[in-house]
Design an enzyme around this catalytic site. Sequence first.
Site, mmCIF file in Angstrom:
data_model
loop_
_atom_site.group_PDB
_atom_site.id
_atom_site.type_symbol
_atom_site.label_atom_id
_atom_site.label_comp_id
_atom_site.label_asym_id
_atom_site.label_seq_id
_atom_site.Cartn_x
_atom_site.Cartn_y
_atom_site.Cartn_z
ATOM 1 N N LYS A 196 58.323 44.547 51.215
ATOM 2 C CA LYS A 196 58.504 43.390 50.326
ATOM 3 C C LYS A 196 59.957 42.938 50.334
ATOM 4 O O LYS A 196 60.240 41.743 50.317
ATOM 5 C CB LYS A 196 58.065 43.733 48.902
ATOM 6 C CG LYS A 196 56.588 44.080 48.858
ATOM 7 C CD LYS A 196 55.874 43.453 47.706
ATOM 8 C CE LYS A 196 54.398 43.317 48.043
ATOM 9 N NZ LYS A 196 53.513 43.891 47.049
ATOM 10 N N LYS A 211 44.570 42.510 58.636
ATOM 11 C CA LYS A 211 43.709 42.748 57.473
ATOM 12 C C LYS A 211 43.326 41.448 56.755
ATOM 13 O O LYS A 211 44.112 40.509 56.723
ATOM 14 C CB LYS A 211 44.463 43.646 56.474
ATOM 15 C CG LYS A 211 43.884 45.033 56.403
ATOM 16 C CD LYS A 211 44.712 46.000 55.596
ATOM 17 C CE LYS A 211 44.886 45.718 54.130
ATOM 18 N NZ LYS A 211 45.483 46.860 53.415
ATOM 19 N N LYS A 214 44.495 37.272 51.114
ATOM 20 C CA LYS A 214 44.512 35.923 50.548
ATOM 21 C C LYS A 214 45.629 35.075 51.138
ATOM 22 O O LYS A 214 45.528 33.865 51.215
ATOM 23 C CB LYS A 214 44.691 36.008 49.036
ATOM 24 C CG LYS A 214 43.405 36.324 48.328
ATOM 25 C CD LYS A 214 43.583 36.225 46.853
ATOM 26 C CE LYS A 214 44.810 36.981 46.419
ATOM 27 N NZ LYS A 214 44.590 38.225 45.728
#
Length: 327
Positions: free
Chosen positions: A114, A194, A197
Amino acid sequence: MIHTILSGMRPSGDLHIGNYLGALKNWVALQNSGQYRSYFMIADLHAMSEKFDPRKLPERVKSLAIDYLACGLDPDKSTIFIQSHIWEQPYLNWIFATLIPIAELERMHQFKEKASEYQHINAGLFTYPILQAADILIYKADTVPVGEDQVQHVELTRVIAKKFNNAFGMTFPEPQALLTPTPRVMSLTEPASKMSKSKGEKNYIALSDEPETIRKKIRSAVTDTQIKGEMSPGVKNLFTLLEAFTSNRKIYTDLLTSCTAGTLKYQDLKETLAEEIIKTLAPIQEKRANLEAHPEQLAEILAAGTEAARKVASATFQEVRAKTGLQ
Ligand code: TRP
């Protein structure tokens, strides 16, 4: 000895079938096994460590709670609650923060990943796993059903438990991650990565998708990145999904046999898969509609969950206060 489970998800938007197969379906099975005392929470405080819209947060929390219940978490069997309602958790977070060396946090994969995406890294993103440890340990949970990506956070939780126990006397169990075998659900449009969203509407199927939307998305799923002699990643993913969604194994093995024989029409596979997904999601969607129509019922369930969670959390917290010398 009865084991205690705790897990949670961040309320960061619509759930998709990857979240269902990877987490919720297992949680429900664990809950129904009767072998655990179980806690499932909505990690709204963790959701704040990334950009979020305060106007949307309440809806998202509600929606995730509805997803939990619609998928089969049962307030008579599990304690279902909202993380931020239990103030003892962030309080315990502070005490744990004083025990854990910065170097341990710097090793966390999720943080590194992140941090590489953002220009400004907030401290909450860095201390995120400490709060997660507080979530788990305040209920003295020894079993944490999570995906692969969270295993390191559970290991850190063990380190924290050990440090606390060493410093202040035996208090916490050293919890284990429980990795239940789940299919890795890949994106429908980019089957090498994967389902997520962030890759756009067409790559995932939301639990709330209408039958026609599901048919359309499956129809346009990528199948053609064929590697010679091998099933392409897209086709493999459709088979993974079919195996997970069909209750009739013969449907799956028949299609697989014709695929191996080279006679499979992808259209047949896609049509069958779409109908199986629709069939599985129908009762979940019905339950969702029901809960949406009765917001007072949802509020009641969450209030009862909060009360039950708070009882345990405040008892642990009193114990921690006494052991650490807080007045
Ligand atoms: N970090 C978890 C995730 O992103 C969510 C979470 C928060 C959690 N607290 C937890 C999971 C405690 C298990 C136990 O998926």
